[in-house]
Enzyme design. Structure first.
Site, PDB file in Angstrom:
ATOM      1  N   ASP A   1       0.361  -1.022  -0.068  1.00 32.68           N
ATOM      2  CA  ASP A   1       0.105  -0.481  -0.079  1.00 32.68           C
ATOM      3  C   ASP A   1       0.690   1.022   0.352  1.00 32.68           C
ATOM      4  OD1 ASP A   1       1.520   0.228   2.894  1.00 32.68           O
ATOM      5  OD2 ASP A   1      -0.917  -0.544   3.642  1.00 32.68           O
TER       6      ASP A   1
ATOM      7  N   GLU B   1      -0.067  -9.276  -0.951  1.00 35.73           N
ATOM      8  CA  GLU B   1      -1.128  -8.331   0.264  1.00 35.73           C
ATOM      9  C   GLU B   1      -2.414  -7.599  -0.453  1.00 35.73           C
ATOM     10  OE1 GLU B   1       1.002  -5.011   2.771  1.00 35.73           O
ATOM     11  OE2 GLU B   1       1.157  -6.721   3.921  1.00 35.73           O
TER      12      GLU B   1
ATOM     13  N   GLU C   1      -2.513   4.847   2.635  1.00 36.59           N
ATOM     14  CA  GLU C   1      -2.275   3.638   2.570  1.00 36.59           C
ATOM     15  C   GLU C   1      -3.874   2.859   1.839  1.00 36.59           C
ATOM     16  OE1 GLU C   1      -1.043   4.982   5.554  1.00 36.59           O
ATOM     17  OE2 GLU C   1       1.435   4.212   5.250  1.00 36.59           O
TER      18      GLU C   1
ATOM     19  N   HIS D   1       5.398   5.614  13.425  1.00 41.59           N
ATOM     20  CA  HIS D   1       5.915   5.782  12.116  1.00 41.59           C
ATOM     21  C   HIS D   1       4.348   6.238  11.121  1.00 41.59           C
ATOM     22  CE1 HIS D   1       5.109   2.871   8.403  1.00 41.59           C
ATOM     23  NE2 HIS D   1       5.410   1.858   9.690  1.00 41.59           N
TER      24      HIS D   1
ATOM     25  N   ARG E   1       1.590   8.165   9.903  1.00 42.14           N
ATOM     26  CA  ARG E   1       1.487   9.509   9.313  1.00 42.14           C
ATOM     27  C   ARG E   1       0.078   9.996   9.230  1.00 42.14           C
ATOM     28  NH1 ARG E   1       4.441  11.765   3.742  1.00 42.14           N
ATOM     29  NH2 ARG E   1       6.023  10.412   3.320  1.00 42.14           N
TER      30      ARG E   1
ATOM     31  N   HIS F   1      12.044   5.855  13.796  1.00 40.96           N
ATOM     32  CA  HIS F   1      11.914   5.593  12.369  1.00 40.96           C
ATOM     33  C   HIS F   1      12.604   6.786  11.963  1.00 40.96           C
ATOM     34  CE1 HIS F   1       9.390   5.866   8.401  1.00 40.96           C
ATOM     35  NE2 HIS F   1       9.574   4.827   9.266  1.00 40.96           N
TER      36      HIS F   1
HETATM   37  C1  UD1 Z   1       6.405   4.924   3.877  1.00 37.98           C
HETATM   38  C2  UD1 Z   1       5.140   4.668   3.384  1.00 37.98           C
HETATM   39  C3  UD1 Z   1       4.406   3.458   4.679  1.00 37.98           C
HETATM   40  C4  UD1 Z   1       5.188   2.258   4.730  1.00 37.98           C
HETATM   41  C5  UD1 Z   1       5.974   2.909   6.033  1.00 37.98           C
HETATM   42  C6  UD1 Z   1       7.531   2.420   6.622  1.00 37.98           C
HETATM   43  C7  UD1 Z   1       3.795   6.114   2.034  1.00 37.98           C
HETATM   44  C8  UD1 Z   1       2.875   6.819   1.311  1.00 37.98           C
HETATM   45  N1  UD1 Z   1       4.733   5.503   2.803  1.00 37.98           N
HETATM   46  O1  UD1 Z   1       6.598   5.679   5.221  1.00 37.98           O
HETATM   47  O2  UD1 Z   1       3.567   3.195   3.606  1.00 37.98           O
HETATM   48  O3  UD1 Z   1       4.061   2.054   6.381  1.00 37.98           O
HETATM   49  O4  UD1 Z   1       7.397   3.510   4.964  1.00 37.98           O
HETATM   50  O5  UD1 Z   1       8.619   2.043   7.116  1.00 37.98           O
HETATM   51  O6  UD1 Z   1       4.688   5.018   0.785  1.00 37.98           O
HETATM   52  N2  UD1 Z   1      14.175   8.330   5.701  1.00 37.98           N
HETATM   53  C9  UD1 Z   1      14.874   8.334   5.662  1.00 37.98           C
HETATM   54  N3  UD1 Z   1      15.844   7.102   5.397  1.00 37.98           N
HETATM   55  C10 UD1 Z   1      14.661   6.146   4.783  1.00 37.98           C
HETATM   56  C11 UD1 Z   1      13.959   6.082   4.620  1.00 37.98           C
HETATM   57  C12 UD1 Z   1      12.779   7.905   5.104  1.00 37.98           C
HETATM   58  O7  UD1 Z   1      15.763   9.331   5.500  1.00 37.98           O
HETATM   59  O8  UD1 Z   1      15.684   4.746   4.763  1.00 37.98           O
HETATM   60  C13 UD1 Z   1      12.350   9.207   5.787  1.00 37.98           C
HETATM   61  C14 UD1 Z   1      13.625  10.557   4.950  1.00 37.98           C
HETATM   62  O9  UD1 Z   1      13.268  11.723   5.234  1.00 37.98           O
HETATM   63  C15 UD1 Z   1      11.811  10.052   4.043  1.00 37.98           C
HETATM   64  C16 UD1 Z   1      11.073  10.237   4.665  1.00 37.98           C
HETATM   65  O10 UD1 Z   1      11.735   9.172   6.109  1.00 37.98           O
HETATM   66  O11 UD1 Z   1      11.629  11.677   3.393  1.00 37.98           O
HETATM   67  C17 UD1 Z   1       9.424   9.506   4.627  1.00 37.98           C
HETATM   68  O12 UD1 Z   1       9.831   8.554   3.458  1.00 37.98           O
HETATM   69  P1  UD1 Z   1       8.417   8.148   3.091  1.00 37.98           P
HETATM   70  O13 UD1 Z   1       8.413   6.767   1.963  1.00 37.98           O
HETATM   71  O14 UD1 Z   1       7.830   9.278   2.887  1.00 37.98           O
HETATM   72  O15 UD1 Z   1       7.168   7.698   4.156  1.00 37.98           O
HETATM   73  P2  UD1 Z   1       7.420   7.200   5.259  1.00 37.98           P
HETATM   74  O16 UD1 Z   1       6.241   7.541   6.264  1.00 37.98           O
HETATM   75  O17 UD1 Z   1       8.423   6.167   5.641  1.00 37.98           O
HETATM   76  N1  UDP Z   2      12.003  -3.364  11.216  1.00 39.14           N
HETATM   77  C1  UDP Z   2      13.172  -3.961  10.844  1.00 39.14           C
HETATM   78  N2  UDP Z   2      13.772  -2.832  11.812  1.00 39.14           N
HETATM   79  C2  UDP Z   2      13.187  -1.558  12.257  1.00 39.14           C
HETATM   80  C3  UDP Z   2      11.708  -2.037  12.719  1.00 39.14           C
HETATM   81  C4  UDP Z   2      11.131  -2.308  11.592  1.00 39.14           C
HETATM   82  O1  UDP Z   2      13.300  -4.255  10.026  1.00 39.14           O
HETATM   83  O2  UDP Z   2      14.130  -0.906  12.982  1.00 39.14           O
HETATM   84  C5  UDP Z   2      11.076  -4.224  10.479  1.00 39.14           C
HETATM   85  C6  UDP Z   2       9.599  -5.342  10.874  1.00 39.14           C
HETATM   86  O3  UDP Z   2      10.631  -6.609  11.323  1.00 39.14           O
HETATM   87  C7  UDP Z   2       8.588  -5.391   9.804  1.00 39.14           C
HETATM   88  C8  UDP Z   2       9.373  -4.422   8.644  1.00 39.14           C
HETATM   89  O4  UDP Z   2      10.451  -3.956   9.155  1.00 39.14           O
HETATM   90  O5  UDP Z   2       8.673  -6.540   8.718  1.00 39.14           O
HETATM   91  C9  UDP Z   2       7.527  -3.663   9.341  1.00 39.14           C
HETATM   92  O6  UDP Z   2       8.146  -1.976   8.948  1.00 39.14           O
HETATM   93  P1  UDP Z   2       7.364  -0.593   9.288  1.00 39.14           P
HETATM   94  O7  UDP Z   2       6.971  -0.818  10.340  1.00 39.14           O
HETATM   95  O8  UDP Z   2       8.068   0.820   8.755  1.00 39.14           O
HETATM   96  O9  UDP Z   2       5.893  -0.871   7.999  1.00 39.14           O
HETATM   97  P2  UDP Z   2       4.848  -1.345   7.870  1.00 39.14           P
HETATM   98  O10 UDP Z   2       5.125  -3.331   8.178  1.00 39.14           O
HETATM   99  O11 UDP Z   2       4.005  -0.617   9.083  1.00 39.14           O
HETATM  100  O12 UDP Z   2       4.504  -0.802   6.924  1.00 39.14           O
END
Ligand code: UD1
Ligand code: UDP
Length: 373
Positions: free
Chosen positions: A99, A121, A135, A216, A218, A248
């Site tokens: 999603d 999924e 999502e 994490h 939003r 996160h």
């Molecule tokens: C995203 C997904 C969410 C998912 C989550 C898993 C969307 C809109 N959101 O949310 O569905 O549950 O990932 O974790 O697709 N950042 C870093 N390094 C990284 C990753 C993220 O610095 O490796 C920071 C950056 O500033 C980035 C921000 O996190 O801009 C947000 O990342 P983004 O992928 O847009 O949204 P998430 O909140 O991570």
């Molecule tokens: N996870 C990880 N390291 C962390 C936190 C989570 O590897 O520090 C893994 C966890 O085992 C799970 C996945 O990341 O499989 C979940 O990711 P996240 O919570 O970022 O996203 P969501 O599942 O809510 O989309």
């Protein structure tokens, strides 16, 4: 590409990578397919951690992550970037998972090119387009496009049938998250050093019960996350507990979590753990507090009680199995529910039973057979 069916798997975040690496491994090992991988790198560090442990070298890396990216800028960049890769690869099928913005734009880019989409999924629904946000709508968009819906459970298959999706395209495959968890557990069994990095914290917290936390979402930014930070601060005041919280990388999460709870000897706010170390945290934790989707699926498989800090869940199976409980984002409620489990052995034992509502670890194999048809 050679003679097999050409499959382009598109993903960009950590959870997609975790849930798709078992499928990529299976496609790569199967002569009926030519497997190509495109990562958007919507996440960077958190994605690379998974690619590294799973041994996946993407054929295309769009490297799109920007600090604190907005949904509209991200969506626009994803759509054009992924579209170009599809034009170059001309796959027979596109696979997306879950999603995220990458999954949603991957499906749209494929639809614009009339390439069939397989959705891994499929069919998760909370019934509320604002929880989880964005999502829930991303899933509905993908659901409207996909030609093959790989539903993890009968509940998710039913949700799709209710939306008048052609039943012949819906298949209950289980969730590949269980394949991934079993794979990583086996790797750690062979090479314990892969998950040995928590040893220092484990020594520091010897004799205390460990509570693992992730957050994490939003829709929780602001008030919800302030409440979660407040609940953690109150739980951290208990001497019999130790809290391990990998924070996160989203700056909106860090701004609250790295500032607010602070100053407790038994609270470890740490960097994101790679997947083997997170599996280790799940293993040593007495209890998980989370708003994550994936953690809600992993905890029941391991028999770890999980309190879900969200207003709704599209994963009712963990709650129905008795391992998960939806507690919302009210600090009093989070603390009360956590303390009930920590102080009432019977309440804890009732929740701490392993269940596998999300799959048996053979989901990737089932999806491969569906793609081969
Ligand atoms: C995203 C997904 C969410 C998912 C989550 C898993 C969307 C809109 N959101 O949310 O569905 O549950 O990932 O974790 O697709 N950042 C870093 N390094 C990284 C990753 C993220 O610095 O490796 C920071 C950056 O500033 C980035 C921000 O996190 O801009 C947000 O990342 P983004 O992928 O847009 O949204 P998430 O909140 O991570
Ligand atoms: N996870 C990880 N390291 C962390 C936190 C989570 O590897 O520090 C893994 C966890 O085992 C799970 C996945 O990341 O499989 C979940 O990711 P996240 O919570 O970022 O996203 P969501 O599942 O809510 O989309």
């Amino acid at each position: 590409m050679g003679g097999g069916k050409r499959i382009l798997t598109v993903f960009g975040t950590r959870p997609e990578a975790i849930k798709l690496f078992p499928l990529v491994h299976a496609l790569e090992a199967d002569a009926r397919f030519e497997s190509r991988v495109c990562v958007s790198a919507q996440h960077r560090t958190m994605l690379d951690q998974v690619l590294d442990i799973a041994g996946i070298s993407p054929d295309h890396d769009l490297d799109l992550m920007q600090p604190d990216q907005s949904l509209d800028a991200l969506t626009a960049a994803l759509l054009t970037g992924i579209g170009k890769v599809m034009d170059a690869e001309k796959p027979d099928w596109v696979v997306v998972q879950g999603d995220t913005a990458t999954a949603m734009t991957g499906a749209i880019a494929a639809y614009y090119r009339k390439i069939p989409v397989a959705h891994v999924e499929a069919g998760l629904r909370s019934g509320n387009i604002h929880h989880p946000w964005p999502e829930e709508v991303n899933r509905k968009i993908i659901g409207a496009i996909a030609a093959l819906h790989c539903a993890p459970t009968e509940t998710s298959a039913h949700a799709l049938r209710k939306e008048n999706v052609d039943p012949a395209t819906i298949h209950v495959t289980g969730n590949t998250v269980i394949d991934a968890l079993q794979w990583i557990t086996a790797r750690i069994g062979e090479r314990p050093e892969l998950a040995a990095g928590l040893a220092g914290l484990e020594r520091r917290f010897a004799g205390k019960r460990i509570v693992g936390v992730t957050s994490h979402r939003r829709e929780n930014f602001g008030e919800g996350m302030e409440a979660i930070a407040g609940a953690i601060r109150r739980l951290a005041a208990r001497e019999d507990l130790a809290i391990i919280f990998p924070v996160h990388l989203n700056p909106n999460v860090r701004a609250i979590m790295n500032e607010r709870p602070g100053g407790f000897e038994n609270l470890a706010l740490i960097e994101q753990l790679d997947y083997p170390h997170f599996a280790r945290l799940l293993d040593i934790a007495t209890l998980m507090l989370t708003d994550s989707g994936g953690v809600q699926e992993e905890a029941p498989a391991l028999g770890k009680p999980v309190l879900v800090m969200r207003e709704t869940t599209e994963r009712p199976e963990g709650v129905e199995a008795g391992t998960a409980r939806l507690v919302g984002t009210n600090a009093d409620r989070i603390v009360a529910e956590a303390e009930r489990l920590l102080d009432d052995g019977r309440a804890y034992a009732t929740m701490a039973r392993a269940h596998n509502p999300f799959g048996d670890g053979n989901s990737a194999g089932r999806i491969v057979e569906l793609l081969a048809r």
